[in-house]
Design a protein around this motif. Structure first.
Motif, short mmCIF file in Angstrom:
data_model
loop_
_atom_site.label_atom_id
_atom_site.label_comp_id
_atom_site.label_asym_id
_atom_site.label_seq_id
_atom_site.Cartn_x
_atom_site.Cartn_y
_atom_site.Cartn_z
N ASP A 289 9.58 -1.95 4.95
CA ASP A 289 8.52 -1.09 4.65
C ASP A 289 7.60 -1.67 4.00
N TYR A 290 6.42 -0.94 3.86
CA TYR A 290 5.50 -1.80 2.94
C TYR A 290 4.48 -0.71 2.38
N VAL A 291 4.17 -1.08 1.15
CA VAL A 291 3.03 -0.01 0.34
C VAL A 291 2.00 -1.17 0.09
N THR A 292 0.67 -0.46 0.39
CA THR A 292 -0.62 -1.11 0.13
C THR A 292 -1.06 -0.65 -1.24
N LYS A 293 -1.29 -1.75 -2.29
CA LYS A 293 -2.10 -1.39 -3.38
C LYS A 293 -3.47 -1.01 -3.11
N PRO A 294 -4.22 -0.20 -4.23
CA PRO A 294 -3.22 0.64 -4.96
C PRO A 294 -2.44 1.78 -4.48
N PHE A 295 -1.24 2.00 -5.05
CA PHE A 295 -0.15 2.70 -4.60
C PHE A 295 0.21 3.90 -5.61
N SER A 296 0.70 5.09 -5.25
CA SER A 296 1.41 5.93 -6.01
C SER A 296 2.73 5.46 -6.39
N PRO A 297 2.92 5.26 -7.59
CA PRO A 297 4.57 4.91 -7.97
C PRO A 297 5.52 5.97 -7.60
N ARG A 298 5.23 7.14 -7.65
CA ARG A 298 6.04 8.17 -7.05
C ARG A 298 6.20 8.14 -5.51
N GLU A 299 5.21 7.65 -4.82
CA GLU A 299 5.54 7.43 -3.49
C GLU A 299 6.28 6.20 -3.16
N LEU A 300 6.28 5.18 -4.07
CA LEU A 300 7.01 3.92 -3.84
C LEU A 300 8.52 4.25 -4.10
N VAL A 301 8.89 5.18 -4.97
CA VAL A 301 10.11 5.70 -5.19
C VAL A 301 10.75 6.56 -4.06
N LEU A 302 10.09 7.15 -3.67
CA LEU A 302 10.36 7.97 -2.40
C LEU A 302 10.72 7.16 -1.19
#
Length: 235
Positions: free
Chosen positions: A106-119
């Motif tokens: 998976d990948y997450v693009t900065k800036p990101f929501s820390p809550r979304e990252l935890v999910l």
């Protein structure tokens, strides 16, 4: 290779980011969610920490000084399978594709929501646990054992990432039926939204491991205007 954790409280997450603010925020959210968190601010330190305590999942920044996240991912995968969520500083498709090509789950693009990252962490870890109540799947010389998380082709074990394994298992469960990329993202990734290029890249990588000629796929066929179909042919 260590066994994966079954609960957030016992799962170990390695956070690798050279930005101390980002690393602190991510580690804090994961810690409050019940995970054991290790931190590293560059590639060599990440490899050292992983060797000392093999993580259940790695949150890995793509842009690291010296050794970038792609190389860190390659080296870790050389020691054993581990789920990886890649952090990218830009939304460029090329960056996302590069991360997926080396096996990021998976990948997450900065800036990101820390809550979304935890999910996302919870989702990836949930998918990485051995399946229960599912027997061995076999077709076209391929065998998948969901409980052991082991796949073979003509008796030779396949080196598959988490998502490649899940994708192959799904195809073997549903031969002869065409699925769109949205369907596969929902059924295999467990997401109702996301970048569909994720599916495209994983299909390409999986074909490279199970097809005699990936340029002319016989097993994982493209159904134009629909998506993909697993066609085992005559046994």
């Amino acid at each position: 290779m260590q066994q994966r954790a079954d609960t957030a409280g016992s799962a170990r997450v390695l956070v690798v980011d050279d930005d101390p603010t980002v690393a602190e925020v991510v580690a804090g959210y994961l810690d409050r969610a019940g995970y054991t968190v290790d931190r590293a601010d560059d590639g060599p330190m990440a490899l050292t920490r992983a060797a000392a305590h093999w993580p259940d999942l790695v949150v890995l920044d793509l842009m690291l000084p010296g050794m970038d996240g792609l190389e860190v991912c390659r080296r870790m995968r050389g020691h054993g399978p581990v789920p990886v969520i890649m952090l990218t500083a830009r939304g460029d498709e090329e960056d996302r594709i590069l991360g997926l090509e080396v096996g990021a789950d998976d990948y997450v693009t900065k800036p990101f929501s820390p809550r979304e990252l935890v999910l996302r962490v919870e989702s990836v870890l949930r998918r990485s646990r051995p399946a229960t109540g599912t027997g061995t799947l076999a077709a076209a010389g391929l065998t998948v054992d969901p409980a052991a998380r082991r796949a073979t082709r003509e008796g030779v074990e396949l080196a598959l990432t988490l998502r490649e394994f899940d994708l192959l298992a799904f195809f073997l469960k549903h031969p002869g039926r065409a699925y769109g990329r949205e369907d596969l993202m929902r059924e295999v990734w467990g997401w109702d939204f996301g970048d569909l290029s994720t599916v495209t890249v994983h299909i390409r990588r999986l074909r490279g491991k199970v097809e005699d000629d990936p340029a002319r796929p016989r097993l994982i066929q493209t159904v134009w205007g629909v998506g993909y179909r697993f066609e085992p042919g005559e046994e």
